[in-house]
Design a protein around this motif. Sequence first.
Motif, mmCIF file in Angstrom:
data_model
loop_
_atom_site.group_PDB
_atom_site.id
_atom_site.type_symbol
_atom_site.label_atom_id
_atom_site.label_comp_id
_atom_site.label_asym_id
_atom_site.label_seq_id
_atom_site.Cartn_x
_atom_site.Cartn_y
_atom_site.Cartn_z
ATOM 1 N N THR A 25 0.827 -1.206 0.000
ATOM 2 C CA THR A 25 0.000 0.000 0.000
ATOM 3 C C THR A 25 0.861 1.255 0.000
ATOM 4 O OG1 THR A 25 -1.774 -1.156 1.165
ATOM 5 C CG2 THR A 25 -1.792 1.253 1.257
ATOM 6 N N GLN A 26 1.871 1.267 0.856
ATOM 7 C CA GLN A 26 2.721 2.445 0.970
ATOM 8 C C GLN A 26 3.526 2.695 -0.295
ATOM 9 O OE1 GLN A 26 5.774 2.186 3.989
ATOM 10 N NE2 GLN A 26 5.795 4.396 4.306
ATOM 11 N N ALA A 27 3.989 1.636 -0.944
ATOM 12 C CA ALA A 27 4.895 1.792 -2.075
ATOM 13 C C ALA A 27 4.193 1.898 -3.422
ATOM 14 C CB ALA A 27 5.879 0.618 -2.108
ATOM 15 N N HIS A 28 2.978 1.352 -3.539
ATOM 16 C CA HIS A 28 2.394 1.228 -4.871
ATOM 17 C C HIS A 28 0.961 1.728 -5.018
ATOM 18 C CE1 HIS A 28 5.852 -1.201 -6.108
ATOM 19 N NE2 HIS A 28 5.707 -1.890 -4.992
ATOM 20 N N LEU A 29 0.286 2.091 -3.937
ATOM 21 C CA LEU A 29 -1.114 2.494 -4.039
ATOM 22 C C LEU A 29 -1.288 3.961 -3.668
ATOM 23 C CD1 LEU A 29 -2.923 -0.623 -2.506
ATOM 24 C CD2 LEU A 29 -2.553 -0.056 -4.907
ATOM 25 N N PRO A 30 -2.351 4.608 -4.171
ATOM 26 C CA PRO A 30 -2.587 6.013 -3.849
ATOM 27 C C PRO A 30 -2.743 6.219 -2.342
ATOM 28 C CG PRO A 30 -3.984 5.311 -5.669
ATOM 29 C CD PRO A 30 -3.348 4.066 -5.121
ATOM 30 N N ALA A 31 -2.006 7.187 -1.808
ATOM 31 C CA ALA A 31 -2.008 7.398 -0.363
ATOM 32 C C ALA A 31 -3.187 8.235 0.109
ATOM 33 C CB ALA A 31 -0.702 8.076 0.055
ATOM 34 N N ASP A 32 -3.857 8.943 -0.811
ATOM 35 C CA ASP A 32 -4.905 9.875 -0.403
ATOM 36 C C ASP A 32 -6.312 9.330 -0.625
ATOM 37 O OD1 ASP A 32 -4.635 9.818 -3.114
ATOM 38 O OD2 ASP A 32 -4.815 11.977 -3.422
ATOM 39 N N ALA A 33 -6.459 8.029 -0.842
ATOM 40 C CA ALA A 33 -7.784 7.452 -1.068
ATOM 41 C C ALA A 33 -7.933 6.126 -0.343
ATOM 42 C CB ALA A 33 -8.022 7.280 -2.566
ATOM 43 N N PRO A 34 -7.788 6.111 0.987
ATOM 44 C CA PRO A 34 -7.861 4.829 1.698
ATOM 45 C C PRO A 34 -9.251 4.205 1.684
ATOM 46 C CG PRO A 34 -7.724 6.657 3.242
ATOM 47 C CD PRO A 34 -7.486 7.231 1.887
ATOM 48 N N LEU A 35 -10.312 5.027 1.642
ATOM 49 C CA LEU A 35 -11.656 4.450 1.626
ATOM 50 C C LEU A 35 -11.951 3.794 0.269
ATOM 51 C CD1 LEU A 35 -13.669 7.182 3.552
ATOM 52 C CD2 LEU A 35 -12.923 4.945 4.375
ATOM 53 N N LEU A 201 -5.611 4.977 -11.464
ATOM 54 C CA LEU A 201 -4.749 3.832 -11.196
ATOM 55 C C LEU A 201 -3.930 3.505 -12.437
ATOM 56 C CD1 LEU A 201 -7.300 1.494 -9.344
ATOM 57 C CD2 LEU A 201 -5.692 3.122 -8.336
ATOM 58 N N ASP A 202 -2.613 3.578 -12.311
ATOM 59 C CA ASP A 202 -1.744 3.181 -13.409
ATOM 60 C C ASP A 202 -1.507 1.674 -13.346
ATOM 61 O OD1 ASP A 202 -0.015 2.843 -11.289
ATOM 62 O OD2 ASP A 202 1.209 4.608 -11.760
ATOM 63 N N ALA A 203 -0.676 1.171 -14.252
ATOM 64 C CA ALA A 203 -0.437 -0.277 -14.318
ATOM 65 C C ALA A 203 0.164 -0.805 -13.020
ATOM 66 C CB ALA A 203 0.482 -0.597 -15.501
ATOM 67 N N ASP A 204 1.073 -0.049 -12.422
ATOM 68 C CA ASP A 204 1.708 -0.473 -11.174
ATOM 69 C C ASP A 204 0.678 -0.598 -10.054
ATOM 70 O OD1 ASP A 204 4.199 -0.953 -9.566
ATOM 71 O OD2 ASP A 204 3.468 0.835 -8.518
ATOM 72 N N ALA A 205 -0.223 0.390 -9.974
ATOM 73 C CA ALA A 205 -1.254 0.361 -8.933
ATOM 74 C C ALA A 205 -2.244 -0.780 -9.168
ATOM 75 C CB ALA A 205 -1.988 1.697 -8.888
ATOM 76 N N LEU A 206 -2.557 -1.067 -10.431
ATOM 77 C CA LEU A 206 -3.486 -2.165 -10.724
ATOM 78 C C LEU A 206 -2.887 -3.511 -10.312
ATOM 79 C CD1 LEU A 206 -4.897 -1.084 -14.209
ATOM 80 C CD2 LEU A 206 -6.133 -1.173 -12.029
ATOM 81 N N ILE A 207 -1.605 -3.696 -10.564
ATOM 82 C CA ILE A 207 -0.948 -4.936 -10.136
ATOM 83 C C ILE A 207 -0.956 -5.041 -8.611
ATOM 84 C CG2 ILE A 207 1.264 -6.164 -10.074
ATOM 85 C CD1 ILE A 207 1.848 -4.978 -12.832
ATOM 86 N N PHE A 209 -3.084 -3.618 -6.538
ATOM 87 C CA PHE A 209 -4.451 -3.877 -6.086
ATOM 88 C C PHE A 209 -4.837 -5.335 -6.317
ATOM 89 C CE2 PHE A 209 -6.031 0.622 -5.720
ATOM 90 C CZ PHE A 209 -6.590 0.452 -4.462
ATOM 91 N N THR A 210 -4.357 -5.921 -7.397
ATOM 92 C CA THR A 210 -4.638 -7.333 -7.640
ATOM 93 C C THR A 210 -4.065 -8.198 -6.524
ATOM 94 O OG1 THR A 210 -4.636 -6.985 -10.040
ATOM 95 C CG2 THR A 210 -4.320 -9.239 -9.252
ATOM 96 N N TYR A 211 -2.828 -7.903 -6.118
ATOM 97 C CA TYR A 211 -2.224 -8.657 -5.019
ATOM 98 C C TYR A 211 -3.003 -8.449 -3.721
ATOM 99 C CZ TYR A 211 0.928 -9.930 -1.253
ATOM 100 O OH TYR A 211 1.454 -10.485 -0.101
ATOM 101 N N VAL A 212 -3.303 -7.192 -3.419
ATOM 102 C CA VAL A 212 -3.998 -6.891 -2.165
ATOM 103 C C VAL A 212 -5.395 -7.520 -2.150
ATOM 104 C CG1 VAL A 212 -4.994 -5.026 -0.796
ATOM 105 C CG2 VAL A 212 -2.692 -4.789 -1.715
ATOM 106 N N THR A 213 -6.052 -7.523 -3.309
ATOM 107 C CA THR A 213 -7.406 -8.078 -3.389
ATOM 108 C C THR A 213 -7.401 -9.603 -3.258
ATOM 109 O OG1 THR A 213 -8.209 -6.254 -4.753
ATOM 110 C CG2 THR A 213 -9.437 -8.308 -4.859
ATOM 111 N N VAL A 214 -6.535 -10.263 -4.038
ATOM 112 C CA VAL A 214 -6.550 -11.731 -4.077
ATOM 113 C C VAL A 214 -5.894 -12.331 -2.839
ATOM 114 C CG1 VAL A 214 -5.780 -13.767 -5.354
ATOM 115 C CG2 VAL A 214 -6.597 -11.748 -6.588
ATOM 116 N N VAL A 215 -4.694 -11.845 -2.512
ATOM 117 C CA VAL A 215 -3.936 -12.432 -1.399
ATOM 118 C C VAL A 215 -4.295 -11.772 -0.070
ATOM 119 C CG1 VAL A 215 -1.629 -12.868 -0.478
ATOM 120 C CG2 VAL A 215 -2.041 -13.033 -2.943
#
Length: 320
Positions: A25-35, A201-207, A209-215
């Motif tokens: 989350t810290q390295a690859h996801l948007p920090a200003d949209a936690p909800l 969400l760019d390609a990095d963020a989509l990848i 989110f896929t990890y965070v969602t599935v795993v």
Amino acid sequence: MEGILRWMLVTAIAPVAWGTTYYVTQAHLPADAPLYGAAIRALPAGLLLLALSRKRPHGSWWWKSLVLGTLNMGAFFALVYVSAQLLPTSIASAVMATSPLALMLLAWAMAGERPGVRAVAGAVIGVAGVGLLLLTGVTAVDPLGVLASAAALLMASVGYVLAKRWSAEVDVLAQTSWQLIAGGLLLLPLAVAVEGAPPHLDADALIAFTYVTVVGTAGAFTAWFAGLAHLPAATVGLVGLLNPVTGVLLGVLVAGDTLTSRQVAGLAMVLLGVLAGRPRRRTPAPGPAPGPAADSRSGTGTAAGSGAWKPPPGRPAGCR
């Protein structure tokens, strides 16, 4: 004992996976949209598990799914968001680390699971270890942030106990999917109201989110609720202490953080608490020796009348 350790290992998938989401989350996801982040995690994960289970809610599970989804996902994530805005991460994590004690007390009050001395001692040792691991001398603490964090802790603990009480009614996969979908649907309007338009969400963020969602969501919550269905709530709460441990160790391995001697001692205390608090195997109660007396009581010479110990419905033989 092998069964207990096996289910503890299954349950440990959840806090370890949640611990890895800190770095992702810290390295690859948007920090200003936690909800939005929480909603994007919950809804796709729930739909994925729904596709695997192929079961829709039925009867009372329509409202039970809404209750569990609110307590364990929707309201929990919203309160965690509030506490994150008001508290340093170390303080918020330290408050949440007291969850084993809260889960023990609520399971005792709501489900009649009286915690043993080993479990209480393990929780005290583990929580103290998390304090050494995370608390590094913060000066200002917002009481509203502490209140939000404590409310999130209590709501999730109540939700976990209810999920445990109702676990025998449906399989874990279906129950988890319904909770995630309900929680995600509750989070979406809140995210729109608080955060406005969805984040780009760019390609990095989509990848990520896929990890965070599935795993980190679908797999982790399934493992967590499976543990609640097969282990005492006190044991599950203790295993949950591996969450901050994973986050700290991942920071060392990936982000190049260094551990102080105090943090090393904290890590050792957490692991000791988890191992020390595991339940002992229950010894089956001895039945009467087979013979005429047993036959006269049961009408047969079979095991049905021998008084052999059996685990209560819905709980394995290795649990208290």
